[in-house]
Scaffold this motif. Structure first.
Motif, PDB file in Angstrom:
ATOM      1  N   GLN A   1       0.829  -1.212   0.000  1.00  0.00           N
ATOM      2  CA  GLN A   1       0.000   0.000   0.000  1.00  0.00           C
ATOM      3  C   GLN A   1       0.858   1.255   0.000  1.00  0.00           C
ATOM      4  N   LEU A   2       1.891   1.272   0.836  1.00  0.00           N
ATOM      5  CA  LEU A   2       2.746   2.450   0.904  1.00  0.00           C
ATOM      6  C   LEU A   2       3.533   2.650  -0.387  1.00  0.00           C
ATOM      7  N   ASP A   3       3.967   1.558  -0.999  1.00  0.00           N
ATOM      8  CA  ASP A   3       4.712   1.666  -2.255  1.00  0.00           C
ATOM      9  C   ASP A   3       3.847   2.183  -3.396  1.00  0.00           C
ATOM     10  N   SER A   4       2.543   1.999  -3.297  1.00  0.00           N
ATOM     11  CA  SER A   4       1.663   2.421  -4.378  1.00  0.00           C
ATOM     12  C   SER A   4       1.218   3.881  -4.256  1.00  0.00           C
ATOM     13  N   ILE A   5       1.597   4.532  -3.154  1.00  0.00           N
ATOM     14  CA  ILE A   5       1.223   5.933  -2.963  1.00  0.00           C
ATOM     15  C   ILE A   5       2.064   6.811  -3.880  1.00  0.00           C
ATOM     16  N   LYS A   6       1.399   7.709  -4.576  1.00  0.00           N
ATOM     17  CA  LYS A   6       2.103   8.661  -5.437  1.00  0.00           C
ATOM     18  C   LYS A   6       1.892  10.052  -4.858  1.00  0.00           C
ATOM     19  N   PHE A   7       2.985  10.773  -4.672  1.00  0.00           N
ATOM     20  CA  PHE A   7       2.933  12.110  -4.111  1.00  0.00           C
ATOM     21  C   PHE A   7       2.815  13.141  -5.237  1.00  0.00           C
TER      22      PHE A   7
END
Length: 61
Positions: free
Chosen positions: A50-56
């Motif tokens: 989930q964290l790896d899929s976050i795009k800032f």
């Protein structure tokens, strides 16, 4: 969640209830520890995905 993870959680809960009432045997304590370890590993793996899929994005520009 997968079916096997649901069964692991159910078993962890059974052992927790038993630990509060009559106590656990050494074998049950080992089983509980292994199930908890597997649950935590799965939880961490899912969280990492989930964290790896976050795009800032930078909306201030």
């Amino acid at each position: 969640m997968s079916d096997s993870m649901d069964k692991n959680i159910e078993r962890i809960n059974e052992l927790a209830r038993k630990a509060k009432t009559v106590g656990l045997t050494d074998a049950e304590i080992e089983e509980r520890n292994e199930l908890r370890k597997k649950y935590i590993e799965a939880f961490r793996g899912n969280l990492k995905i989930q964290l790896d899929s976050i795009k800032f994005t930078d909306e201030e520009k």
